[in-house]
Design a protein around this motif. Sequence first.
Motif, short mmCIF file in Angstrom:
data_model
loop_
_atom_site.label_atom_id
_atom_site.label_comp_id
_atom_site.label_asym_id
_atom_site.label_seq_id
_atom_site.Cartn_x
_atom_site.Cartn_y
_atom_site.Cartn_z
N VAL A 71 0.83 -1.21 0.00
CA VAL A 71 0.00 0.00 0.00
C VAL A 71 0.86 1.26 0.00
O VAL A 71 0.63 2.20 -0.77
N ILE A 72 1.88 1.29 0.87
CA ILE A 72 2.73 2.47 0.96
C ILE A 72 3.70 2.54 -0.21
O ILE A 72 4.00 3.61 -0.72
N GLY A 73 4.18 1.36 -0.63
CA GLY A 73 5.12 1.32 -1.75
C GLY A 73 6.43 0.68 -1.33
O GLY A 73 7.00 1.05 -0.29
N PRO A 74 6.92 -0.31 -2.10
CA PRO A 74 8.19 -0.98 -1.76
C PRO A 74 9.36 -0.01 -1.65
O PRO A 74 10.35 -0.30 -1.00
N GLY A 75 9.24 1.16 -2.29
CA GLY A 75 10.32 2.15 -2.22
C GLY A 75 10.54 2.71 -0.85
O GLY A 75 11.51 3.45 -0.61
N ALA A 76 9.64 2.38 0.11
CA ALA A 76 9.81 2.87 1.48
C ALA A 76 11.02 2.26 2.16
O ALA A 76 11.55 2.81 3.12
N ILE A 77 11.47 1.09 1.65
CA ILE A 77 12.65 0.44 2.23
C ILE A 77 13.88 0.90 1.45
O ILE A 77 14.06 0.56 0.28
N ARG A 78 14.69 1.71 2.12
CA ARG A 78 15.89 2.23 1.48
C ARG A 78 16.85 2.74 2.56
O ARG A 78 16.48 2.89 3.71
N ALA A 79 18.08 2.98 2.15
CA ALA A 79 19.05 3.55 3.08
C ALA A 79 18.69 5.00 3.35
O ALA A 79 18.48 5.78 2.40
N VAL A 80 18.58 5.37 4.61
CA VAL A 80 18.14 6.73 4.95
C VAL A 80 19.01 7.30 6.06
O VAL A 80 19.84 6.61 6.66
N ASP A 81 18.81 8.59 6.34
CA ASP A 81 19.52 9.28 7.38
C ASP A 81 19.26 8.64 8.74
O ASP A 81 18.09 8.45 9.12
N PRO A 82 20.28 8.28 9.51
CA PRO A 82 20.06 7.59 10.79
C PRO A 82 19.31 8.43 11.82
O PRO A 82 18.56 7.88 12.63
N VAL A 83 19.47 9.74 11.79
CA VAL A 83 18.75 10.59 12.74
C VAL A 83 17.25 10.57 12.42
O VAL A 83 16.41 10.43 13.32
N GLY A 84 16.92 10.71 11.14
CA GLY A 84 15.52 10.62 10.75
C GLY A 84 14.93 9.26 11.07
O GLY A 84 13.76 9.15 11.48
N LEU A 85 15.74 8.23 10.91
CA LEU A 85 15.30 6.88 11.24
C LEU A 85 15.00 6.76 12.74
O LEU A 85 14.00 6.16 13.14
N MET A 86 15.85 7.37 13.56
CA MET A 86 15.63 7.34 15.00
C MET A 86 14.33 8.06 15.37
O MET A 86 13.55 7.58 16.20
N PHE A 87 14.08 9.21 14.72
CA PHE A 87 12.84 9.94 14.98
C PHE A 87 11.62 9.10 14.60
O PHE A 87 10.60 9.10 15.30
N ALA A 88 11.72 8.39 13.48
CA ALA A 88 10.60 7.55 13.04
C ALA A 88 10.33 6.43 14.03
O ALA A 88 9.17 6.09 14.33
N PHE A 89 11.39 5.84 14.57
CA PHE A 89 11.21 4.79 15.57
C PHE A 89 10.59 5.36 16.86
O PHE A 89 9.79 4.69 17.52
N CYS A 90 10.95 6.59 17.21
CA CYS A 90 10.32 7.24 18.37
C CYS A 90 8.82 7.44 18.12
O CYS A 90 8.00 7.27 19.03
N ALA A 91 8.47 7.81 16.89
CA ALA A 91 7.06 7.95 16.54
C ALA A 91 6.33 6.61 16.65
O ALA A 91 5.18 6.54 17.09
#
Length: 326
Positions: A142-162
């Motif tokens: 639904v969201i799109g397979p492109g959601a899995i990719r190498a990303v900024d670790p700080v943004g990744l940490m914020f997403a996990f906090c969410a």
Amino acid sequence: MKISSTSAGLAVAVLGSLSFGTSGAFIKPLLEAGWSPTAAVTARVVIGGLVLLPVALVSLRGRWHALWRARWRVIVMAIVGVVITQVFYFAAIQTIPVATALLIELLAPLLLVGVAWATTRRIPRALVLIGSVFAVGGLLLVIGPGAIRAVDPVGLMFAFCAMIGCATYFVVAARPSDGLSPVAFAASGLVLGGLILGLLGVTGLLPLTATFGDLPLAGIELPWWVPLVIVAVVSTAIAYVAGITAAEALGSRLASFVSLLEVVFAALFAWLLLGEQLMPLQLLGGALILGGIAAVRAAGSTDEFPATSLEKLESPAFGAQVLETR
């Protein structure tokens, strides 16, 4: 309103997911017109809470002791379930794609399964594991397979906090009400959360900007306040009351899995109101999510998030710890 049957709880949970799913289609025109995410979220939360306030006061019938007993539950809901979830999500999308941040946040049901596994020391039933696989696969489609990719670790940490904030919302919402109606709980949590968000905006810690012209929606021009009111009433007030009511009836785990339908409804509303393309893979993803929900429901709730952990949410000590983190 208290629901005792699972079928009724599922119906209310779907209503909550549908209501939450409308937010993207109505918030997007505001953001494109120059509203900052903080301003849009603060306005929807405050207005949604104020809309519920008269009904909440009637439901309390002067029983303020019920609200006082649930004060730490309300505070945790406001700070973690409303403020932290929103702030960290929007912080995440500053440096990572929206699809990636959304995918991580919506993995909250898997976090609940993992925590229950760790705290009960019982391997989840096979149906729960199968349902989790189906749900994650459906989310990706639904969201799109492109959601899995190498990303900024700080943004990744914020997403996990969410994600943690989202999971906490279901845990707190599923706690026995002890005389506090879902409307009163939602209203108090939204008003308090909105005040905190507004304070963060006024002090300059979060950007708070808005415009007040006509906006295009579904092919017509509408005043700016129309989509805002719809988001506040439908996607906030109704959505939170339905979500809390469903969580009390279904438990945090099943309610969190049903909430994944939000992305399916969001795609449908974006197609209907914004003209965005609806792909066959997204429909397949919706079917997989439904399959995951059915599997988790069939598994029952014998390894649900343990009640002893939930009791900590209402203790003064826990509340003090939460406030210290702010």
